[in-house]
Design a protein around this motif. Structure first.
Motif, PDB file in Angstrom:
ATOM      1  N   MET A   1       0.800  -1.129   0.050  1.00  0.00           N
ATOM      2  CA  MET A   1       0.094  -0.010   0.147  1.00  0.00           C
ATOM      3  C   MET A   1       1.016   1.261  -0.167  1.00  0.00           C
ATOM      4  N   LYS A   2       0.267   2.290  -0.766  1.00  0.00           N
ATOM      5  CA  LYS A   2       1.147   3.427  -0.921  1.00  0.00           C
ATOM      6  C   LYS A   2       0.989   4.153   0.484  1.00  0.00           C
ATOM      7  N   ASN A   3       2.248   5.107   1.002  1.00  0.00           N
ATOM      8  CA  ASN A   3       2.233   5.660   2.024  1.00  0.00           C
ATOM      9  C   ASN A   3       1.432   7.165   1.595  1.00  0.00           C
ATOM     10  N   GLN A   4       0.185   6.889   2.010  1.00  0.00           N
ATOM     11  CA  GLN A   4      -0.730   8.009   1.076  1.00  0.00           C
ATOM     12  C   GLN A   4      -1.731   8.560   2.526  1.00  0.00           C
ATOM     13  N   TYR A   5      -2.016   9.787   2.145  1.00  0.00           N
ATOM     14  CA  TYR A   5      -3.049  10.805   3.231  1.00  0.00           C
ATOM     15  C   TYR A   5      -3.890  11.234   2.364  1.00  0.00           C
ATOM     16  N   HIS A   6      -5.107  11.606   2.948  1.00  0.00           N
ATOM     17  CA  HIS A   6      -6.186  12.149   2.258  1.00  0.00           C
ATOM     18  C   HIS A   6      -6.734  13.271   3.354  1.00  0.00           C
ATOM     19  N   ILE A   7      -6.572  14.501   2.994  1.00  0.00           N
ATOM     20  CA  ILE A   7      -7.318  15.775   3.534  1.00  0.00           C
ATOM     21  C   ILE A   7      -8.469  16.081   3.102  1.00  0.00           C
ATOM     22  N   LEU A   8      -9.653  15.800   3.783  1.00  0.00           N
ATOM     23  CA  LEU A   8     -10.926  16.076   3.309  1.00  0.00           C
ATOM     24  C   LEU A   8     -11.486  17.409   3.607  1.00  0.00           C
ATOM     25  N   ASN A   9     -12.443  17.887   3.125  1.00  0.00           N
ATOM     26  CA  ASN A   9     -12.982  19.116   3.147  1.00  0.00           C
ATOM     27  C   ASN A   9     -14.014  19.245   4.298  1.00  0.00           C
ATOM     28  N   GLY A  10     -14.480  18.064   4.953  1.00  0.00           N
ATOM     29  CA  GLY A  10     -15.484  17.956   6.000  1.00  0.00           C
ATOM     30  C   GLY A  10     -15.723  16.565   6.305  1.00  0.00           C
ATOM     31  N   SER A  66     -10.034  19.599  20.525  1.00  0.00           N
ATOM     32  CA  SER A  66     -10.350  18.261  20.462  1.00  0.00           C
ATOM     33  C   SER A  66     -10.559  17.740  18.828  1.00  0.00           C
ATOM     34  N   LYS A  67     -11.222  18.425  18.363  1.00  0.00           N
ATOM     35  CA  LYS A  67     -11.969  18.143  16.966  1.00  0.00           C
ATOM     36  C   LYS A  67     -11.459  18.640  15.870  1.00  0.00           C
ATOM     37  N   SER A  68     -10.687  19.929  16.026  1.00  0.00           N
ATOM     38  CA  SER A  68     -10.213  20.768  14.726  1.00  0.00           C
ATOM     39  C   SER A  68      -8.663  20.800  14.753  1.00  0.00           C
ATOM     40  N   VAL A  69      -8.036  21.291  15.918  1.00  0.00           N
ATOM     41  CA  VAL A  69      -6.637  21.313  16.169  1.00  0.00           C
ATOM     42  C   VAL A  69      -6.007  19.909  16.025  1.00  0.00           C
ATOM     43  N   SER A  70      -6.690  18.933  16.538  1.00  0.00           N
ATOM     44  CA  SER A  70      -6.215  17.530  16.598  1.00  0.00           C
ATOM     45  C   SER A  70      -5.988  16.915  14.951  1.00  0.00           C
ATOM     46  N   GLU A  71      -7.005  17.361  14.191  1.00  0.00           N
ATOM     47  CA  GLU A  71      -6.784  17.198  12.779  1.00  0.00           C
ATOM     48  C   GLU A  71      -5.600  17.833  12.045  1.00  0.00           C
ATOM     49  N   PHE A  72      -5.463  18.933  12.465  1.00  0.00           N
ATOM     50  CA  PHE A  72      -4.325  19.931  11.730  1.00  0.00           C
ATOM     51  C   PHE A  72      -2.872  19.333  12.268  1.00  0.00           C
ATOM     52  N   GLU A  73      -3.045  18.931  13.427  1.00  0.00           N
ATOM     53  CA  GLU A  73      -1.599  18.289  13.990  1.00  0.00           C
ATOM     54  C   GLU A  73      -1.414  17.114  13.529  1.00  0.00           C
ATOM     55  N   LYS A  74      -2.435  16.422  12.833  1.00  0.00           N
ATOM     56  CA  LYS A  74      -2.078  14.983  12.103  1.00  0.00           C
ATOM     57  C   LYS A  74      -1.107  15.241  10.849  1.00  0.00           C
ATOM     58  N   ILE A  75      -1.741  16.702  10.280  1.00  0.00           N
ATOM     59  CA  ILE A  75      -1.093  17.106   9.060  1.00  0.00           C
ATOM     60  C   ILE A  75       0.308  17.330   9.169  1.00  0.00           C
ATOM     61  N   GLN A  76       0.471  17.913  10.419  1.00  0.00           N
ATOM     62  CA  GLN A  76       2.214  18.368  10.685  1.00  0.00           C
ATOM     63  C   GLN A  76       2.968  17.038  11.058  1.00  0.00           C
ATOM     64  N   LYS A  77       2.213  15.869  11.275  1.00  0.00           N
ATOM     65  CA  LYS A  77       3.138  14.425  11.593  1.00  0.00           C
ATOM     66  C   LYS A  77       3.028  13.724  10.261  1.00  0.00           C
ATOM     67  N   ILE A  78       2.419  14.101   9.259  1.00  0.00           N
ATOM     68  CA  ILE A  78       2.574  13.419   8.095  1.00  0.00           C
ATOM     69  C   ILE A  78       4.232  13.173   7.822  1.00  0.00           C
ATOM     70  N   PRO A  79       4.538  11.668   7.541  1.00  0.00           N
ATOM     71  CA  PRO A  79       6.059  11.801   7.251  1.00  0.00           C
ATOM     72  C   PRO A  79       6.581  12.142   5.923  1.00  0.00           C
ATOM     73  N   LYS A  80       7.590  12.179   5.572  1.00  0.00           N
ATOM     74  CA  LYS A  80       8.478  12.758   4.509  1.00  0.00           C
ATOM     75  C   LYS A  80       8.041  11.522   3.524  1.00  0.00           C
ATOM     76  N   ARG A  81       8.194  11.979   2.137  1.00  0.00           N
ATOM     77  CA  ARG A  81       8.119  11.039   0.782  1.00  0.00           C
ATOM     78  C   ARG A  81       6.800  10.193   0.891  1.00  0.00           C
ATOM     79  N   THR A  82       5.532  11.174   1.016  1.00  0.00           N
ATOM     80  CA  THR A  82       4.357  10.509   1.107  1.00  0.00           C
ATOM     81  C   THR A  82       3.697  11.359   0.002  1.00  0.00           C
TER      82      THR A  82
END
Length: 248
Positions: A1-10, A66-82
């Motif tokens: 499986m690709k090291n892949q992330y999806h950031i959704l609009n809602g 808990s619901k918004s900042v936590s999601e943006f923190e996930k973006i900050q933790k995305i590993p390189k080469r993804t």
């Protein structure tokens, strides 16, 4: 499986997100199109937004973290080469969140490939009007974003209310991303001046006059037909209606 992330609009898109598409899902749970965004740091921005978000009544400061900042923190933790896939529509609501997300990626994630997924058919319903097959097709037709820095700069200009730079950057991107320029135009049109309260408020005033009612449901429905470029939800439109009534 690709090291892949999806950031959704809602969350609506999250609920209908096709299981056949691999990767971790993150939700950009914000409405940066509404309220104060000026700040000197990301932490300060979150504090400003957490305070603002309480105007909606059903979303507390604790909820925001808990619901918004936590999601943006996930973006900050995305590993390189993804691979990072951003699922956003063309309206101003989506675009401002998109610009912010791109900016966050630029400043947090190294050596990544970034793609934009938009609805194959653009209506006021956006992704919500697509079935599973159509969502998969939209993913297969994704567009790679090469000039991440330029799109990320849109957030900086929006945050500083630098409309001249917003227009300049949008024009530079127009050949590849014409919808960005339309969203920027809509944003500038909503800024009030001496002769006009701004396009959304003026439109609501005209709608109420034409329909001969201040009832929220028909006014909101008609506003979404005429001004789908804004992508406002019921909370944003209600705030504008309250502003109109309070100024009378």
């Amino acid at each position: 499986m690709k090291n892949q992330y999806h950031i959704l609009n809602g969350d609506c898109l999250r609920q209908q997100f096709p299981k056949q598409i691999d990767g971790e899902v993150i939700v950009a749970r914000e409405c940066l199109v509404d309220g104060e965004v000026e700040s000197d740091s990301l932490d300060e921005l979150f504090k400003v937004r957490a305070k603002f978000i309480t105007v909606y009544g059903d979303y507390s400061i604790e909820d925001y973290y808990s619901k918004s900042v936590s999601e943006f923190e996930k973006i900050q933790k995305i590993p390189k080469r993804t691979e990072i896939n951003l699922w956003f529509e063309d309206d101003l609501f989506c675009q401002v969140n998109f610009w912010f997300s791109i900016n966050l990626i630029l400043n947090s994630v190294q050596d990544c490939n970034v793609f934009l997924i938009r609805p194959t058919v653009h209506t006021q319903y956006g992704f919500g009007g697509l079935n599973e097959f159509e969502l998969i097709k939209a993913f297969e037709q994704r567009t790679q974003i090469i000039d991440i820095e330029k799109i990320a700069s849109l957030w900086n200009s929006y945050q500083k209310n630098d409309t001249k730079k917003l227009i300049k950057t949008a024009k530079e991107l127009e050949a590849e991303f014409p919808f960005i320029y339309k969203a920027v135009e809509a944003h500038i049109d909503r800024i009030p001046n001496e002769n006009n309260p701004g396009r959304p408020i003026q439109s609501l005033i005209e709608i109420m006059k034409e329909l001969e009612t201040e009832s929220f449901v028909p006014v909101f429905r008609e506003f979404n037909k005429r001004e789908s470029i804004y992508g406002f939800g019921d909370s944003q439109v209600k705030r504008l209606l309250d502003e109109i009534k309070n100024n009378r």
